[in-house]
Design an enzyme around this catalytic site. Structure first.
Site, PDB file in Angstrom:
ATOM      1  N   GLY A   1      16.652  41.269 -27.607  1.00  0.00           N
ATOM      2  CA  GLY A   1      15.492  41.454 -26.739  1.00  0.00           C
ATOM      3  C   GLY A   1      14.334  40.602 -27.236  1.00  0.00           C
ATOM      4  O   GLY A   1      14.440  39.916 -28.254  1.00  0.00           O
TER       5      GLY A   1
ATOM      6  N   GLY B   1       9.674  40.113 -27.043  1.00  0.00           N
ATOM      7  CA  GLY B   1       8.345  40.551 -26.638  1.00  0.00           C
ATOM      8  C   GLY B   1       7.440  39.349 -26.466  1.00  0.00           C
ATOM      9  O   GLY B   1       7.915  38.212 -26.326  1.00  0.00           O
TER      10      GLY B   1
ATOM     11  N   PHE C   1       5.348  37.794 -28.626  1.00  0.00           N
ATOM     12  CA  PHE C   1       5.434  36.830 -29.720  1.00  0.00           C
ATOM     13  C   PHE C   1       6.669  37.059 -30.577  1.00  0.00           C
ATOM     14  O   PHE C   1       6.763  36.512 -31.678  1.00  0.00           O
ATOM     15  CB  PHE C   1       4.188  36.936 -30.613  1.00  0.00           C
ATOM     16  CG  PHE C   1       2.895  36.687 -29.895  1.00  0.00           C
ATOM     17  CD1 PHE C   1       2.553  35.415 -29.473  1.00  0.00           C
ATOM     18  CD2 PHE C   1       2.032  37.726 -29.637  1.00  0.00           C
ATOM     19  CE1 PHE C   1       1.359  35.182 -28.805  1.00  0.00           C
ATOM     20  CE2 PHE C   1       0.835  37.512 -28.977  1.00  0.00           C
ATOM     21  CZ  PHE C   1       0.501  36.233 -28.553  1.00  0.00           C
ATOM     22  N   SER C   2       7.619  37.856 -30.103  1.00  0.00           N
ATOM     23  CA  SER C   2       8.731  38.236 -30.967  1.00  0.00           C
ATOM     24  C   SER C   2      10.072  38.163 -30.247  1.00  0.00           C
ATOM     25  O   SER C   2      10.145  38.227 -29.020  1.00  0.00           O
ATOM     26  CB  SER C   2       8.520  39.656 -31.502  1.00  0.00           C
ATOM     27  OG  SER C   2       8.514  40.595 -30.433  1.00  0.00           O
TER      28      SER C   2
ATOM     29  N   VAL D   1      14.142  39.779 -31.034  1.00  0.00           N
ATOM     30  CA  VAL D   1      14.948  40.647 -31.898  1.00  0.00           C
ATOM     31  C   VAL D   1      16.410  40.223 -31.805  1.00  0.00           C
ATOM     32  O   VAL D   1      16.953  40.046 -30.709  1.00  0.00           O
ATOM     33  CB  VAL D   1      14.803  42.134 -31.499  1.00  0.00           C
ATOM     34  CG1 VAL D   1      15.642  43.013 -32.424  1.00  0.00           C
ATOM     35  CG2 VAL D   1      13.342  42.560 -31.556  1.00  0.00           C
TER      36      VAL D   1
ATOM     37  N   LYS E   1      13.852  41.276 -36.497  1.00  0.00           N
ATOM     38  CA  LYS E   1      12.743  41.009 -35.572  1.00  0.00           C
ATOM     39  C   LYS E   1      11.955  39.801 -36.068  1.00  0.00           C
ATOM     40  O   LYS E   1      11.343  39.835 -37.132  1.00  0.00           O
ATOM     41  CB  LYS E   1      11.821  42.226 -35.463  1.00  0.00           C
ATOM     42  CG  LYS E   1      10.672  42.047 -34.482  1.00  0.00           C
ATOM     43  CD  LYS E   1       9.878  43.331 -34.321  1.00  0.00           C
ATOM     44  CE  LYS E   1       8.750  43.179 -33.306  1.00  0.00           C
ATOM     45  NZ  LYS E   1       7.999  44.448 -33.117  1.00  0.00           N
TER      46      LYS E   1
ATOM     47  N   ASP F   1       3.444  53.858 -27.365  1.00  0.00           N
ATOM     48  CA  ASP F   1       4.226  53.054 -26.420  1.00  0.00           C
ATOM     49  C   ASP F   1       5.631  53.637 -26.261  1.00  0.00           C
ATOM     50  O   ASP F   1       6.626  52.921 -26.325  1.00  0.00           O
ATOM     51  CB  ASP F   1       4.294  51.596 -26.877  1.00  0.00           C
ATOM     52  CG  ASP F   1       4.704  50.649 -25.741  1.00  0.00           C
ATOM     53  OD1 ASP F   1       4.558  51.035 -24.554  1.00  0.00           O
ATOM     54  OD2 ASP F   1       5.158  49.533 -26.037  1.00  0.00           O
TER      55      ASP F   1
END
Length: 325
Positions: A33, A35, A37-38, A40, A55, A153
């Site tokens: 997956g 995000g 700036f990331s 995984v 990550k 979250d």
């Protein structure tokens, strides 16, 4: 000060002898997956053959100090937690201006993927399975709250499942530690569909741990209905806020789901945060309800009981649509 010094600072990992402390120590397998700036990945450690989630955070893409502080905060929060229903922190290191956080791997994916599978196959979760998952989510969150850490979250994509069916809360990128003198937070961060009224309100009302309880109510509802209670086509933030503040969601069908499940959703999705139960009470209800369904299944020798949803974990029913108002 360099990016590496900024991030590692007082949060340095276990040292040069750490088998998880360098990218060369891993065989990266596949992307799981991503995000803002990331990214995984699943990876295998070359020293001990342990499979982990790796990550990768692209620090060079972060233009401000706050984003780097968020990274430091996530690591700090992860290091404080030790619970079977919270993703375990293992280590972290920086290479070529990228931060790598080594985490426990939940190999069966996340709850969002599971919900999509149920929708695709036109099935629904049995209530026993809902309680089985929900009680683990609540147990992990109770541990977090006991450490005065608010998740902020909670959503299906941040609830991970292992091959053994163990559920773990993860992704503390927006987590917040409440010191002994801190009573509320004010940043409007999170995923709008799961944000409490006090967080999504146009005025800064402030919020505390009970905001996570609202998100739990959304999760419990979504496992039953296979969609967020406040989902709508083409909703912008203003319309979503209006929908949330008017508690505009369709009730779960009483002929399928127990009174206890429907009542707990209603108690969590209350506009006044002071009227919501705390995590200890929600967790207690979840544990009792799962035990009840297990007992029913055992009594019936793993055959269906008179309760419509009391089947074994592998059984699924057809989806009954939740009608919109």
């Amino acid at each position: 000060m360099s990016i590496q010094q900024n991030v590692l600072g007082p949060l340095s990992a276990q040292g040069v002898s750490d088998p998880y402390g360098a990218l060369k120590n891993f065989e990266v397998i596949k992307k799981l997956g991503y995000g803002h700036f990331s990214v995984v990945y699943s990876a295998r450690n070359r020293f001990n053959n342990v499979y982990v989630a790796l990550k990768k955070v692209e620090l060079s893409q972060m233009a401000d100090a706050k984003a780097i502080e968020d990274c430091k905060r996530e690591i700090s929060l992860l290091q404080q937690l030790n619970h079977p229903n919270v993703i375990k922190y293992i280590s972290h290191f920086v290479e070529e201006n990228d931060l790598y956080i080594v985490l426990e791997l939940a190999s069966a994916g996340d709850l969002a993927q599971m919900i999509k599978h149920f929708i695709k196959t036109n099935k629904r979760m049995t209530e026993k399975t809902i309680w089985k998952f929900f009680r683990q989510i609540c147990s992990g969150l109770e541990h977090m709250h006991s450490k005065r850490i608010m998740h902020r979250d909670i959503k299906p994509a941040n609830i991970f499942v292992s091959a053994e069916g163990i559920v773990r809360l993860g992704d503390l990128g927006l987590g917040r530690f409440f010191g002994s003198k801190t009573n509320s937070a004010h940043s409007m961060v999170g995923t709008p569909y799961y944000m409490s009224p006090e967080r999504i309100h146009e005025h800064d009302l402030g919020y505390d741990f009970r905001s996570d309880i609202w998100s739990l109510g959304c999760i419990l509802y979504e496992m039953a209905a296979l969609r967020s209670p406040f989902y709508g086509e083409n909703l912008n933030l203003v319309l979503l806020r209006k929908k949330i503040l008017s508690l505009d969601y369709a009730p779960l069908p009483a002929n399928i789901f127990s009174h206890e499940l429907r009542h707990l959703v209603a108690r969590c999705l209350v506009l006044d945060p002071e009227q919501r139960p705390d995590i200890s009470e929600v967790n207690h209800i979840a544990q009792v309800m799962y035990a009840r369904f297990v007992e029913q299944a055992n009594t019936a020798n793993n055959t269906p009981t008179p309760t419509p949803t009391s089947r074994d974990d592998s059984a699924c029913g057809s989806i009954t649509p939740v009608n919109n108002r």
